[in-house]
Write a protein that holds these residues in place. Structure first.
Motif, PDB file in Angstrom:
ATOM      1  N   SER A  12       0.836  -1.209   0.000  1.00  0.00           N
ATOM      2  CA  SER A  12       0.000   0.000   0.000  1.00  0.00           C
ATOM      3  C   SER A  12       0.868   1.255   0.000  1.00  0.00           C
ATOM      4  N   ALA A  20       2.430   1.596  -3.417  1.00  0.00           N
ATOM      5  CA  ALA A  20       1.452   2.027  -4.415  1.00  0.00           C
ATOM      6  C   ALA A  20       1.156   3.526  -4.293  1.00  0.00           C
ATOM      7  N   ASP A  72       9.894  -5.337  -3.234  1.00  0.00           N
ATOM      8  CA  ASP A  72       8.490  -5.391  -3.667  1.00  0.00           C
ATOM      9  C   ASP A  72       8.143  -6.798  -4.162  1.00  0.00           C
TER      10      ASP A  72
END
Length: 274
Positions: free
Chosen positions: A33, A36, A113
């Motif tokens: 999150s 992003a 990631d």
């Protein structure tokens, strides 16, 4: 938000499978999150255990001691799902371990990631397998399991390229070879939940193998090394035994591993040898 390496260590130190995967998914959601949203959260440093915490059950046995059951029986199919659940739980720890153990290596954030995504997927896969076992009246821990699953991590504890070569590019690539046969077994048994779960695992494992190939090639480029030669040297050093065909060449290619990486590591040395 806690630094990522500390999150990874916390997962590794959680014993219960359902609790481990719940923590894994929560941490993955936090990290992904933030990423992003365009943030660059801290990776940090950790002191991961040499072996991850494990529940009291299943009993861990050497590969030769694990009972073999016929997949044509309900008991055999439950044993197969149990073995996959055990593999997936180890995969959760392997992906968090590569984050915690190699957090000191200067790497793009994209490396972290990818392995956070992989750990999240494996957490979901473990729970899917547990759900299928419980639907059959069993559970994870009800049968003995393979004690050697963590050996690749121990052998490559201080070698990131070795870890990438052996875990995603050999062990997880093997999953691409064998999973279609497992799906067929459960489809023939009309076990729809297991078929759906295994199809999810099959589709998502391709990305994990691809992450391994991508970052292995990245590090070879950084060190000006030939990826194929380096891969062969590392697998011969750390993997115990020959690679065994048949190979799922289509899915391996999709994941970025061409045949000249794996065929020379078989007993025959190639598809046309002998």
């Amino acid at each position: 938000m806690m630094p990522l390496a500390e999150m990874a260590e916390a997962v590794l130190r959680t014993a219960d499978g359902r609790k481990k995967t719940a923590l894994s998914r929560d941490y993955a959601a936090q990290w992904l999150s933030a990423r992003a949203a365009g943030e660059r959260p801290e990776v940090g440093r950790a002191d991961p255990p040499l072996h991850p915490a494990r529940p009291e059950h299943p009993e861990l046995l050497s590969p030769r001691e694990v009972p073999r059951r016929r997949p044509g029986t309900p008991e055999g199919r439950a044993a197969l799902l149990h073995a996959v659940a055990h593999i997936e739980l180890n995969a959760v720890d392997l992906h968090w371990d590569v984050i915690a153990r190699f957090s000191h290596v200067p790497l793009p954030l994209g490396f972290f990631d990818d392995w956070v995504k992989a750990a999240d997927d494996e957490s979901k896969h473990f729970n899917l397998m547990c759900d299928c076992l419980e639907e059959m009246g069993s559970h994870y821990g009800a049968m003995p399991a393979h004690a050697g699953m963590w050996r690749a991590a121990e052998d490559t504890v201080d070698d990131l390229m070795g870890r990438l070569a052996v875990v995603p590019m050999v062990l997880e690539a093997r999953g691409l070879d064998v999973t279609p046969g497992m799906i067929k077994i459960f489809r023939n048994a009309k076990a729809d939940s297991a078929v759906a779960a295994l199809e999810t695992i099959y589709a998502e494992e391709i990305a994990h193998v691809a992450y391994g190939s991508k970052w292995f090639h990245f590090l070879c480029g950084r060190h000006d090394e030939d990826p194929k030669d380096r891969f062969h040297a590392l697998v011969r050093k750390y993997f115990h035994g020959d690679l065994k065909p048949p190979f799922n060449e289509e899915k391996r290619a999709e994941a970025g591993i061409p045949p000249d990486f794996y065929w020379p590591l078989t007993a025959t040395g190639g598809p046309d040898a002998g």
